[in-house]
Design an enzyme around this catalytic site. Sequence first.
Site, mmCIF file in Angstrom:
data_model
loop_
_atom_site.group_PDB
_atom_site.id
_atom_site.type_symbol
_atom_site.label_atom_id
_atom_site.label_comp_id
_atom_site.label_asym_id
_atom_site.label_seq_id
_atom_site.Cartn_x
_atom_site.Cartn_y
_atom_site.Cartn_z
ATOM 1 N N TYR A 64 0.820 -1.210 0.000
ATOM 2 C CA TYR A 64 0.000 0.000 0.000
ATOM 3 C C TYR A 64 0.854 1.260 0.000
ATOM 4 C CZ TYR A 64 -3.997 -2.991 1.336
ATOM 5 O OH TYR A 64 -4.987 -3.950 1.390
ATOM 6 N N HIS A 120 0.022 -12.079 1.837
ATOM 7 C CA HIS A 120 -0.801 -11.178 1.023
ATOM 8 C C HIS A 120 -1.010 -11.744 -0.387
ATOM 9 C CE1 HIS A 120 -1.599 -6.674 -0.120
ATOM 10 N NE2 HIS A 120 -2.670 -7.437 -0.205
#
Length: 270
Positions: A64, A120
């Site tokens: 992110y 992830h």
Amino acid sequence: MQYRRFGRTELQMPVFSCGGMRYQFKWQDQDPANIPADSQKNLAATIRRSLDLGINHIETARGYGTSEMQLGWVLSQFKREDLIIQTKVSPKADPQAFRREIEKSLNYLQLDYVDLFGIHGINNEEIFKFTFERGCLEVAQELQRAGRIRHIGFSTHSSTDLIVKTIETGAMDYVNLHWYWINQDNWRAIEAATQQDMGVFIISPSDKGGHLYSPPQKLVDLCKPLHPMVFNDLFCLSHPQIHTLSVGAARPSDFDQHLETLPLLGRADE
């Protein structure tokens, strides 16, 4: 705020979580000097608002951009024991490269440990193999034994079959996955997670769940008297197998509409 037991982690999870992929400055790492003051001020205000509401689960990821670094600048303002911090790192062919990325996450967050660590994006067989055959899970487990990670889970945008396959390894404490009113395909995965006593976190229910923050008039009319976001939140949370919904807040006010759901939870059938 209301809270639910997050599966075998035994964490008391708020039914809304503060997702960290919309309030950051950039989607790529930046020199700290390049972060505008107004961006950091907005992020700090968003986190403060989240915690004031009792939303003490803050979720981010190495992918992110500046989110982790910017969060690290504000988390020290709060009592660590009051926070549930989650980050996620994508598996790699080289498990030592994966380890370096985890260390980078912890350094950016300025934390000795994270409460929840996510593998992830187990989105395909290659990433599944990186996790379970190439050694990435073992790296995370080593860091868990060292006290740097409390609980290990995974996030996924994959097919239901691969999600269930990952769940049934028994290695994961929780899952971040998609499931909401307009796409209920992953219910079989949620049932599998429930059987494993895993925490269940719903990814992006208001965005991927239909851009409900900017709904077409037809959807507004169909959901009356509820706002479509509230309708969707109520649908999801009326299922006790669901523990928390991500609110990807870009500003402090982005929590407000969701709060309308809380007094309605006891009337979900109605």
